[in-house]
Write a protein that holds these residues in place. Structure first.
Motif, mmCIF file in Angstrom:
data_model
loop_
_atom_site.group_PDB
_atom_site.id
_atom_site.type_symbol
_atom_site.label_atom_id
_atom_site.label_comp_id
_atom_site.label_asym_id
_atom_site.label_seq_id
_atom_site.Cartn_x
_atom_site.Cartn_y
_atom_site.Cartn_z
ATOM 1 N N GLY A 133 1.379 16.958 6.836
ATOM 2 C CA GLY A 133 0.020 16.594 6.487
ATOM 3 C C GLY A 133 -0.578 15.667 7.527
ATOM 4 N N SER A 134 -1.855 15.453 7.392
ATOM 5 C CA SER A 134 -2.569 14.561 8.292
ATOM 6 C C SER A 134 -2.768 13.213 7.597
ATOM 7 N N VAL A 135 -2.976 12.170 8.375
ATOM 8 C CA VAL A 135 -3.251 10.865 7.787
ATOM 9 C C VAL A 135 -4.600 10.858 7.080
ATOM 10 N N ASP A 144 -5.619 13.238 5.111
ATOM 11 C CA ASP A 144 -5.496 13.891 3.804
ATOM 12 C C ASP A 144 -5.623 12.901 2.654
ATOM 13 N N ALA A 145 -5.134 11.683 2.852
ATOM 14 C CA ALA A 145 -5.153 10.677 1.789
ATOM 15 C C ALA A 145 -6.573 10.237 1.431
ATOM 16 N N VAL A 146 -7.510 10.345 2.350
ATOM 17 C CA VAL A 146 -8.880 9.868 2.106
ATOM 18 C C VAL A 146 -9.909 10.997 2.083
ATOM 19 N N GLU A 147 -9.460 12.229 2.124
ATOM 20 C CA GLU A 147 -10.409 13.346 2.192
ATOM 21 C C GLU A 147 -11.302 13.409 0.955
ATOM 22 N N VAL A 148 -10.765 13.091 -0.211
ATOM 23 C CA VAL A 148 -11.574 13.118 -1.437
ATOM 24 C C VAL A 148 -12.710 12.101 -1.327
ATOM 25 N N GLN A 149 -12.407 10.921 -0.825
ATOM 26 C CA GLN A 149 -13.445 9.898 -0.652
ATOM 27 C C GLN A 149 -14.494 10.347 0.363
ATOM 28 N N ILE A 150 -14.049 10.994 1.432
ATOM 29 C CA ILE A 150 -14.979 11.486 2.452
ATOM 30 C C ILE A 150 -15.924 12.507 1.845
#
Length: 140
Positions: free
Chosen positions: A50-52, A54-60
């Motif tokens: 995974g990419s770093v 991925d953890a914040v994609e929902v927030q983006i």
């Protein structure tokens, strides 16, 4: 891959035994056996990581849903991003942000009539040739 084809050719076409193939190519007998048992050449397969981001994609996505034109720097501040901007910008670009019009398309839609006057600033090749001066080349 070339060894795989050579192993199969030596074993099938020339009827060479596994031990002789291993000695001839300088590889292990187990490698020869594995090559003969497989129906396709060996491939290197790296497990997907995974990419770093991925953890914040929902927030983006939430921020872009509320304000689709929000700059990446503002998004980075709001999500507390402390890593490199390139990887974040690449993900933001792929998150469904509407494409902005490029400067080139804006220039085409405006047209040359509204471009700045050629008289301001230093003379350019276009300006001098448009003026029809015979000594335009010497004035550079």
């Amino acid at each position: 891959m070339e060894d795989w084809a050579e192993i199969r050719r030596l074993h099938r076409a020339e009827q060479m035994p596994i031990r002789a193939i291993a000695r001839h190519l300088g590889i292990s007998k187990n490698t020869v056996k594995r090559a003969l048992a497989s129906d396709r050449p060996p491939q290197y397969r790296r497990p997907a990581k995974g990419s770093v981001v991925d953890a914040v994609e929902v927030q983006i996505r939430e921020l872009l849903r509320d304000t689709p034109t929000m700059p990446a720097t503002v998004i980075a501040e709001r999500i507390g991003w402390e890593r490199g901007m390139t990887i974040l910008k690449d993900r933001i670009r792929n998150c469904g942000r509407p494409m902005c019009r490029s400067i080139r398309s804006r220039a085409r839609s405006i047209g040359p009539a509204s471009w700045p006057s050629a008289t301001c600033g230093s003379p350019t090749r276009t300006t001098l040739s448009a003026m029809g001066r015979a000594d335009a080349r010497r004035s550079w």
